[in-house]
Design an enzyme around this catalytic site. Structure first.
Site, PDB file in Angstrom:
ATOM      1  N   ARG A  15      72.977  49.456 126.135  1.00 28.63           N
ATOM      2  CA  ARG A  15      71.882  49.696 127.076  1.00 28.63           C
ATOM      3  C   ARG A  15      70.578  49.103 126.550  1.00 28.63           C
ATOM      4  O   ARG A  15      70.291  49.212 125.356  1.00 28.63           O
ATOM      5  CB  ARG A  15      71.721  51.206 127.290  1.00 28.63           C
ATOM      6  CG  ARG A  15      70.778  51.571 128.415  1.00 28.63           C
ATOM      7  CD  ARG A  15      70.859  53.062 128.704  1.00 28.63           C
ATOM      8  NE  ARG A  15      72.139  53.439 129.283  1.00 28.63           N
ATOM      9  CZ  ARG A  15      72.474  53.273 130.558  1.00 28.63           C
ATOM     10  NH1 ARG A  15      71.611  52.754 131.410  1.00 28.63           N
ATOM     11  NH2 ARG A  15      73.646  53.632 130.998  1.00 28.63           N
ATOM     12  N   CYS A  46      70.880  57.652 140.081  1.00 25.33           N
ATOM     13  CA  CYS A  46      70.813  57.368 138.644  1.00 25.33           C
ATOM     14  C   CYS A  46      70.606  58.641 137.817  1.00 25.33           C
ATOM     15  O   CYS A  46      69.682  59.408 138.067  1.00 25.33           O
ATOM     16  CB  CYS A  46      69.647  56.398 138.412  1.00 25.33           C
ATOM     17  SG  CYS A  46      69.116  56.252 136.719  1.00 25.33           S
ATOM     18  N   ARG A 153      65.449  43.936 132.552  1.00 27.64           N
ATOM     19  CA  ARG A 153      65.980  44.513 133.790  1.00 27.64           C
ATOM     20  C   ARG A 153      64.937  45.435 134.431  1.00 27.64           C
ATOM     21  O   ARG A 153      64.090  46.013 133.742  1.00 27.64           O
ATOM     22  CB  ARG A 153      67.247  45.321 133.494  1.00 27.64           C
ATOM     23  CG  ARG A 153      68.367  44.461 132.929  1.00 27.64           C
ATOM     24  CD  ARG A 153      69.695  45.147 133.085  1.00 27.64           C
ATOM     25  NE  ARG A 153      70.110  45.198 134.481  1.00 27.64           N
ATOM     26  CZ  ARG A 153      70.734  44.216 135.121  1.00 27.64           C
ATOM     27  NH1 ARG A 153      71.009  43.100 134.508  1.00 27.64           N
ATOM     28  NH2 ARG A 153      71.089  44.352 136.383  1.00 27.64           N
ATOM     29  N   PHE A 154      65.029  45.570 135.746  1.00 26.33           N
ATOM     30  CA  PHE A 154      64.074  46.397 136.492  1.00 26.33           C
ATOM     31  C   PHE A 154      64.715  47.753 136.734  1.00 26.33           C
ATOM     32  O   PHE A 154      65.433  47.941 137.718  1.00 26.33           O
ATOM     33  CB  PHE A 154      63.721  45.711 137.814  1.00 26.33           C
ATOM     34  CG  PHE A 154      63.227  44.305 137.634  1.00 26.33           C
ATOM     35  CD1 PHE A 154      62.026  44.063 136.968  1.00 26.33           C
ATOM     36  CD2 PHE A 154      63.952  43.221 138.118  1.00 26.33           C
ATOM     37  CE1 PHE A 154      61.559  42.756 136.796  1.00 26.33           C
ATOM     38  CE2 PHE A 154      63.490  41.920 137.957  1.00 26.33           C
ATOM     39  CZ  PHE A 154      62.288  41.684 137.282  1.00 26.33           C
ATOM     40  N   THR A 155      64.488  48.683 135.840  1.00 25.27           N
ATOM     41  CA  THR A 155      65.209  49.959 135.892  1.00 25.27           C
ATOM     42  C   THR A 155      64.372  51.110 136.459  1.00 25.27           C
ATOM     43  O   THR A 155      63.146  51.118 136.349  1.00 25.27           O
ATOM     44  CB  THR A 155      65.687  50.362 134.481  1.00 25.27           C
ATOM     45  OG1 THR A 155      64.557  50.403 133.598  1.00 25.27           O
ATOM     46  CG2 THR A 155      66.723  49.397 133.923  1.00 25.27           C
ATOM     47  N   GLU A 171      60.772  55.060 130.488  1.00 27.95           N
ATOM     48  CA  GLU A 171      61.842  55.647 129.673  1.00 27.95           C
ATOM     49  C   GLU A 171      61.954  57.127 130.045  1.00 27.95           C
ATOM     50  O   GLU A 171      61.065  57.931 129.769  1.00 27.95           O
ATOM     51  CB  GLU A 171      61.496  55.458 128.180  1.00 27.95           C
ATOM     52  CG  GLU A 171      62.372  56.212 127.209  1.00 27.95           C
ATOM     53  CD  GLU A 171      63.871  56.071 127.471  1.00 27.95           C
ATOM     54  OE1 GLU A 171      64.355  54.945 127.658  1.00 27.95           O
ATOM     55  OE2 GLU A 171      64.551  57.120 127.511  1.00 27.95           O
TER      56      GLU A 171
HETATM   57  N1  LIG Z   1      66.391  53.873 129.271  1.00 35.21           N
HETATM   58  C1  LIG Z   1      66.301  54.008 130.641  1.00 35.21           C
HETATM   59  C2  LIG Z   1      67.588  53.638 131.329  1.00 35.21           C
HETATM   60  C3  LIG Z   1      67.448  53.623 132.809  1.00 35.21           C
HETATM   61  C4  LIG Z   1      68.570  52.838 133.499  1.00 35.21           C
HETATM   62  O1  LIG Z   1      69.434  52.240 132.852  1.00 35.21           O
HETATM   63  N2  LIG Z   1      68.547  52.855 134.874  1.00 35.21           N
HETATM   64  C5  LIG Z   1      69.538  52.122 135.636  1.00 35.21           C
HETATM   65  C6  LIG Z   1      70.111  52.968 136.752  1.00 35.21           C
HETATM   66  S1  LIG Z   1      71.177  54.222 136.221  1.00 35.21           S
HETATM   67  C7  LIG Z   1      68.871  50.973 136.379  1.00 35.21           C
HETATM   68  O2  LIG Z   1      67.823  51.122 136.978  1.00 35.21           O
HETATM   69  N3  LIG Z   1      69.507  49.817 136.399  1.00 35.21           N
HETATM   70  C8  LIG Z   1      69.062  48.709 137.174  1.00 35.21           C
HETATM   71  C9  LIG Z   1      69.549  47.423 136.636  1.00 35.21           C
HETATM   72  O3  LIG Z   1      70.133  47.419 135.558  1.00 35.21           O
HETATM   73  O4  LIG Z   1      69.305  46.401 137.303  1.00 35.21           O
HETATM   74  C10 LIG Z   1      65.902  55.445 130.927  1.00 35.21           C
HETATM   75  O5  LIG Z   1      66.593  56.387 130.514  1.00 35.21           O
HETATM   76  O6  LIG Z   1      64.869  55.627 131.549  1.00 35.21           O
END
Ligand SMILES: N[C@@H](CCC(=O)N[C@@H](CS)C(=O)NCC(=O)O)C(=O)O
Length: 371
Positions: A15, A46, A153-155, A171
């Site tokens: 991750r 999520c 990545r846009f998370t 985070e």
């Molecule tokens: N370290 C982050 C991880 C967040 C994460 O991985 N979110 C995923 C959804 S479960 C996401 O937005 N992924 C979008 C992508 O990878 O394009 C946190 O805990 O805030």
């Protein structure tokens, strides 16, 4: 941009590390506590974003911190918002302050069969919300507005400052600490709540225990299911799936001894048991919040989609199952922030490498059993 899939030679999933790591406090030069200034951008699917929505609700911050919900379908350009309605009067500002994050949770009951829901469905307040602040179309717009050179990545989740138009933090483990810190307590409008009633999810005396618990739960359960599900070799998958279940066994043992101690204290059929049935110190803490968002997704999604199917929570873990249902059915914040439709549709339709045809399994029925 880094990939969502296993990158390393051994087929193991890693991750990415979050990039925006500011806090909100009275002494911070920019990000001072205020009402209606900060917004959470979440996906209801999520588990990391769910932590923040749940903490916002448990801390009575629904009228202090706004929420924008992305569409459940993650496509090749990332998360998107629903189209901003041309008739602005149909945007009711209050909707952003509801407990479930701007989405009517009762839709879970009345929703159409999965087969008839296209991935580009555009049902306002059901599939997601528009972005009322900047009317952005994509989550990526927030990242690029904050830092035009951003290349990761846009998370979700994102904690956004509407005054400076920047991301404060992306985070989830840090966002929930900010929401819990008490900096927003003075803005809570909920007249039924006095500051003494506002729960502290990380009491000082339990902080090290909570951190220790979170650390192995994160690595082996929260992220463990992803490591199993995104593994790209049989060796990596088998190692991770066994590891997930070994650590669920550990949680089961912990909750079993907790339950037995509570039975001894209150009597076997006492209603008091469930009022104290939490993973640490007989009180609701951040440890429950962080474990819950994975466990509630386990039977509906992780069992089949991530192939974590040595058993299910409902069949194999009676003490975890009781703990899960107690949180879900006896605490509005847990129930109303859990949206099984977003959860199931997101995973099964977005991870086309795992599920190329995008068929969404109907079961388990029900997604969560009664208490
Ligand atoms: N370290 C982050 C991880 C967040 C994460 O991985 N979110 C995923 C959804 S479960 C996401 O937005 N992924 C979008 C992508 O990878 O394009 C946190 O805990 O805030």
């Amino acid at each position: 941009m880094s990939k969502q899939w296993a990158d390393s030679k051994d087929g193991a999933f890693k991750r990415q590390v979050s990039s925006f790591r500011e806090v909100i406090s009275k002494t911070h030069p920019i990000y001072k506590p205020a009402a209606n200034r900060y917004w959470l951008y979440v996906s209801l699917a999520c588990p990391w974003a769910h932590r923040t929505l749940l903490t916002r609700s448990l801390k009575h911050l629904n009228t202090v911190i706004g929420v924008v919900v992305v569409h459940w379908h993650l496509d090749s350009k990332g998360w998107r918002f629903l189209r901003y309605p041309t008739d602005k009067s149909s945007i009711d500002e209050n909707i952003y302050h509801t407990v479930s994050g701007g989405i009517d949770n009762t839709q879970s009951i009345t929703m159409k069969p999965f087969a008839s829901i296209p991935n580009d469905s555009d049902r306002l307040w059901i599939d997601g919300t528009p972005d009322p602040l900047n009317q952005f179309q994509r989550l990526s717009d927030l990242y690029l507005k904050s830092n035009p050179n951003y290349s990761d990545r846009f998370t979700v989740p994102v904690l956004w400052d509407s005054e400076t138009n920047t991301i404060v933090n992306n985070e989830s483990s840090e966002i929930i600490r900010i929401l819990n810190s008490g900096v927003f307590d003075e803005f809570i409008k909920d007249s039924t709540t006095s500051s003494t009633e506002i729960i502290n999810l990380v009491p000082k005396e339990l902080e090290s225990q909570i951190d220790e618990f979170n650390s192995w739960v994160y690595d082996n359960i929260n992220n463990g299911v992803y490591k199993a599900g995104f593994a790209e070799s049989a060796i990596a998958y088998e190692k991770e799936v066994k590891n997930v279940f070994q650590h669920l066994d550990r949680v089961e043992q912990l909750l079993k001894s907790k339950h037995q101690a509570l039975e001894k204290k209150f009597g076997p059929d006492s209603k008091e048991i469930l009022k104290h049935y939490f993973v640490l110190n007989n009180q609701l803490t951040e440890a429950d919040v962080r474990l819950y968002t994975t466990i509630v997704r386990f039977d509906p999604v992780y069992v089949q989609h991530f192939k974590c199917n040595l058993t299910t929570i409902r069949d194999g873990y009676p003490y975890i199952h009781l703990w899960l249902r107690n949180l879900y059915w006896n605490n509005d914040s847990f129930r109303l922030t859990t949206n099984f439709n977003h959860i199931k549709l997101h995973y099964t339709r977005s991870h086309t490498r795992i599920n190329p045809l995008g068929l969404t399994p109907l079961g388990p029925n029900p997604h969560i059993l009664p208490l």
